[in-house]
Design a protein around this motif. Structure first.
Motif, mmCIF file in Angstrom:
data_model
loop_
_atom_site.group_PDB
_atom_site.id
_atom_site.type_symbol
_atom_site.label_atom_id
_atom_site.label_comp_id
_atom_site.label_asym_id
_atom_site.label_seq_id
_atom_site.Cartn_x
_atom_site.Cartn_y
_atom_site.Cartn_z
ATOM 1 N N GLU A 177 0.807 -1.204 0.000
ATOM 2 C CA GLU A 177 0.000 0.000 0.000
ATOM 3 C C GLU A 177 0.849 1.266 0.000
ATOM 4 N N GLU A 198 -5.040 3.979 0.345
ATOM 5 C CA GLU A 198 -5.954 3.052 -0.319
ATOM 6 C C GLU A 198 -6.541 3.612 -1.601
ATOM 7 N N TYR A 237 -9.923 2.062 -5.350
ATOM 8 C CA TYR A 237 -9.863 1.952 -3.894
ATOM 9 C C TYR A 237 -9.511 0.516 -3.546
ATOM 10 N N HIS A 238 -8.333 0.303 -2.948
ATOM 11 C CA HIS A 238 -7.858 -1.031 -2.586
ATOM 12 C C HIS A 238 -7.605 -1.028 -1.084
ATOM 13 N N SER A 239 -8.414 -1.760 -0.357
ATOM 14 C CA SER A 239 -8.247 -1.803 1.088
ATOM 15 C C SER A 239 -8.691 -3.156 1.607
#
Length: 878
Positions: free
Chosen positions: A192, A660, A711-713
């Motif tokens: 991240e 994110e 959005y990567h979370s």
């Protein structure tokens, strides 16, 4: 009171002076894991009033710390040796006092290079290589190689890539060094730290319009008919129009479908679709990495106007044998890889094949036996893709490989009928496919120079056959042929060539790429029509035969140079120049195509980029429809038509507000010239010998804005892509000026979301919307003017003001899919996939029926035929 004030003054004076040189030395020792050696009589308790040293590289910190002192330093490995500065006594021209000239230390620099592979020795592309001390980094190239220039001394390197465990390596730089790094997969690891961790991120890369995909991006929970598809994944990118529903079409920034260059291990693939566009020609099981450019093309890519898709396949596991088997609704896939000689030679083999013919042949055979009808119809269809690759590890600096691809579509329709003593046998065959071979070697020539040499061969063919045989049945039931009609169309293109690419890293702030190619093209379009009329022997018979073919040879030479360098810590630029030469039938064309990209880092999480790209296209596909049909011709530029030409401006803003979230906004303006298109009255496939007399030469322009958000979370991955664009065409023969393109979709929105509930269950949903495609309808009636000698009585004619003057209804659908994973008793992974195409069953327009009313008006009704399509597949990884 005076004593108290004096103590307070001394306290604040000590604060203003800050730390001593000895205290700063202790900090440097702890941070860089070095130690100092010096004479104990040296006075190192003097104050240091300079800048903070914690964030500086070692040599800069030492230079600044001892700049105004009486001591100089030198480094031997992890040891810093202090000595008194030598003083040179001179006379000042003013006061004649001695002048001290300190000796400036210039650190030596060396190249740290090597290859990065996974645990099975598969080269890894776009791995981040980062020096924690000096805060400089680079990326591994298409062969997994990297080069980083560092100062002499101790350094800590970090190697990281999404989906792999991070590796930290301490090295002591005393000269040029070759190191090989192995990364282990870690499915739970998500990188991240995009600002310093992912140099391939849109935030940090120099190019505009670049997207990078791995195999995981294609093998999602949803895929049409449960068959993963490369082109349908690219259709979801902003700035890309998909064309006709279900078709694997690609129309990038207003370009035609033949303006996209697809490279498979360095060889061009001319036929990228199966089933008239239902599937693309790429088996995702063998894909390692895909780089897609819609603007800002690097100088090494030539030959197309709209986009570049560079596909790299796996090299094969050097240590273990493993594979994948998958069975879907219409096709099955199988792949296997492993060592031939452990740690020395590897292989990978992959096959994808439709299995419809396995059931269709026996079904129609049984149906024919039990049929009591006079007419009988049958059809058969199959396609396959086969990939194979052998990689030989020569040494730590060099690899050789041979890559092979073969793909084929075969479609047959039969129609047999008997009536009133007559018999007719009708056959329609469609066949198209490609064969690609690449033999190459990549090598690290020095610590800063890499090379890739490739010999390439490409064969593409397509054709149609029509056969109609008619008989009369005599009284004794013996057949008597009455007529025979045969039509045959065939087109092929063969490429044989040699390519050489070099990559030079003089410093960490500069990368120079250069190389060239030499390719022979062989074009062979053919058309043939035969008609035979028979008699009973008492009358004369007649027959006719029309045959047309065109065989051409062309030579294409390409040279390029590209300089990617950083002007400062905030500003980087990529400048390139491409030269191409194309010879065809006594005519030689020369073109220079400049390329320019620049990036300015406004803040750590915000960057601004711009690019200018000029491209030339010498090969054209002449098509009569928007589908990839076997009736299409691939033809070269001739003396009658100039090569296609395009220039494009693009700019973008890239923002990373949180770890994110990544937001990008890009704009583009593109102009094209010498775009070829069949004249509308030429039919499905005009004669091959005069194709360049049956096409029109036109211009195009396109511009728009593109917004992307991701959005990567943790367990959630969400992507949004929105495009606002305009696309126009202008053909002087039509006399209508600029008009809107058929796929001028003003608005396009793609939203997808993936949620991982657990290691055993995940779900995916994707919604697609775009403004409708366009068709041509009459605007009004006009009276035909009278002509001398003709009695036309002022006929009423339909008038068309411009092509594509009516927009169809907007297109939208949602696709969903789920994956169920579990471990078998033998420890293998099995996956059940359930996918639903068009889940809310919206019938999007595929056909328009136009009716002329009694009052002279027109009524149009759109028809849709693609409903909800569920599918299921099973995959076993062993």
């Amino acid at each position: 009171m005076k004593t108290l004030l004096l103590l307070i003054g001394l306290f604040f004076c000590s604060l203003s002076y800050g730390q001593t040189i000895r205290q700063e030395m202790n900090k440097i020792e702890r941070k860089n894991k070095v130690f100092f050696v010096y004479d104990s009589r040296f006075n190192l308790n003097v104050p240091y009033n300079g800048k903070r040293l914690e964030t500086m590289p070692l040599y800069k910190a030492l230079d600044l710390l001892f700049r105004d002192s009486d001591y100089a330093w030198t480094q031997k490995g992890s040891t810093i040796i202090l000595m008194r500065k030598k003083r040179r006594i001179g006379k000042s021209p003013i006061n004649r006092k001695p002048v001290v000239k300190p000796i400036k230390k210039v650190p030596k620099r060396y190249a740290i290079s090597g290859y990065i592979r996974d645990n099975n020795r598969e080269p890894l592309i776009n791995v981040n290589v980062y020096d924690v001390d000096s805060k400089v980094g680079t990326l591994s190239n298409a062969n997994g190689a990297f080069s980083l220039v560092l100062d002499e001394g101790h350094h800590r390197l970090r190697f990281s890539s999404l989906g792999y465990k991070e590796v930290l390596r301490d090295i002591n730089v005393q000269g040029n060094k070759l190191i090989n790094i192995g990364l282990k997969e870690d499915s739970a690891y998500i990188d991240e730290v995009i600002v310093t961790g992912d140099l391939n991120s849109p935030l940090l890369a120099s190019q505009t319009g670049k997207r990078t995909f791995t195999a995981k991006d294609f093998n999602t929970e949803f895929s049409l008919l449960s068959s993963p598809d490369v082109v349908k994944t690219l259709q979801r990118v902003s700035g890309v129009a998909s064309g006709i529903e279900l078709a694997s079409g690609l129309f990038v920034h207003g370009g035609n479908s033949d303006e996209n260059l697809f490279l498979l291990d360095g060889t061009p693939l001319y036929q990228m679709n199966h089933s008239l566009g239902l599937f693309s020609s790429f088996n995702t099981d063998i894909i390692k990495n895909v780089e897609f450019y819609k603007s800002g093309f690097p100088a090494k890519y030539n030959g197309r106007l709209s986009s570049i898709t560079d596909i790299r396949t796996k090299d094969g596991d050097m240590r273990h044998i493993h594979g994948t088997f998958s069975l879907g609704l219409l096709d099955g896939r199988f792949s296997i890889e492993g060592p031939i000689i452990k740690d020395k030679t590897s292989f990978v083999f992959s096959l994808r094949r439709s299995w419809m013919d396995v059931f269709l042949k026996p079904y129609f055979s049984i149906a024919r036996r039990h049929s009591h009808e006079n007419d009988f119809h049958s059809f058969n269809y199959l396609f396959y893709d086969m990939n194979a690759k052998i990689t030989y590890h020569l040494n730590d600096r060099s690899n050789s490989y041979i890559s092979f691809y073969s793909g084929l579509d075969h479609y047959t329709i039969k129609d047999d009928g008997n009536w009133d003593g007559n018999s007719e046998n009708e056959r329609n065959k469609f066949k198209w496919g490609s064969t690609n071979v690449a033999i190459g070697r990549n090598e690290q020539l020095t610590g800063k120079l890499f090379s890739t040499i490739e010999a390439v061969y490409t064969h593409n063919h397509s054709g149609t056959e029509y056969f109609d045989d008619n008989y009369d049945l005599s009284d004794n039931k013996s057949p008597l042929r009455t007529c025979l009609n045969v039509q045959h169309n065939h087109s092929s293109i063969d490429d044989i060539g040699l390519k050489a690419d070099f990559e030079f890293h003089p410093t960490n702030m500069q990368k120079i790429l250069f190389g060239g190619s030499y390719i022979f093209h062989f074009f062979k379009p053919q058309t043939k029509q035969q008609a035979y009329y028979y008699n009973n022997g008492e009358e004369k018979n007649d027959s006719s035969e029309l045959e047309s073919h065109d065989f051409q040879r062309s030579q294409e030479i390409g040279l390029y140079v590209e300089n990617d360098f950083s002007i400062s810590e905030c500003w980087s630029t990529d400048i390139g120049l491409s030269y191409t030469s194309f010879s065809t039938r006594g005519k030689i064309y020369h073109r220079l195509d400049p390329r320019f990209s620049t990036k300015f880092q406004l803040r750590n999480n915000l960057s601004l980029k711009g690019s200018f790209t000029m491209t030339t296209q010498y090969l054209h596909r002449i098509a009569s429809t928007s589908l990839d049909m076997p009736t299409d011709y691939w033809v070269p530029t001739t003396r009658n038509f100039q090569p296609g030409r395009s220039w494009q401006l693009a700019a973008g803003l890239y923002y990373h507000p949180r770890k994110e979230l990544l937001l990008t906004l890009e704009g583009f303006y593109k102009r094209s010239s010498h775009l070829l298109e069949y004249r509308h009255w030429m039919g499905m496939q005009p004669p091959a010998s005069r194709w360049d007399k049956d096409v029109a030469d036109g211009k195009g322009r396109s511009y728009g804005l593109e917004f992307d958000g991701s959005y990567h979370s943790g367990k959630v991955i969400t992507n949004l892509a929105y495009t606002l664009s305009w696309t126009f065409r202008n053909y002087e023969e039509l006399g209508t000026g600029w008009y809107r393109d058929k796929f001028d979709n003003r608005h396009k929105i793609n939203v997808d979301c993936r949620y991982t509930f657990s290691s055993c269950f995940s779900m995916y949903a994707a919604w697609t919307f775009h403004s409708g495609n366009r068709i041509t309808l009459p605007d009004r009636y006009i009276f035909s003017p009278p002509f001398g000698g003709l009695n036309n009585d002022n006929d009423i004619l339909k008038f068309y003001s411009k092509p594509n003057n009516v927009a169809l209804p907007a297109y939208h659908r949602i696709d969903v899919g789920v994956d169920f994973k579990h471990k078998t008793s033998r420890g293998n992974e099995s996956i059940w996939n359930i996918s639903i195409y068009n889940a809310y069953c919206h019938l999007n327009t595929m056909y328009v029926k136009v009716r002329e009313n009694d009052n002279g008006t027109f009524s149009a009704k759109s028809r849709g035929y693609i409903p909800i399509i569920p599918s299921v597949s099973y995959t076993l990884k062993f």
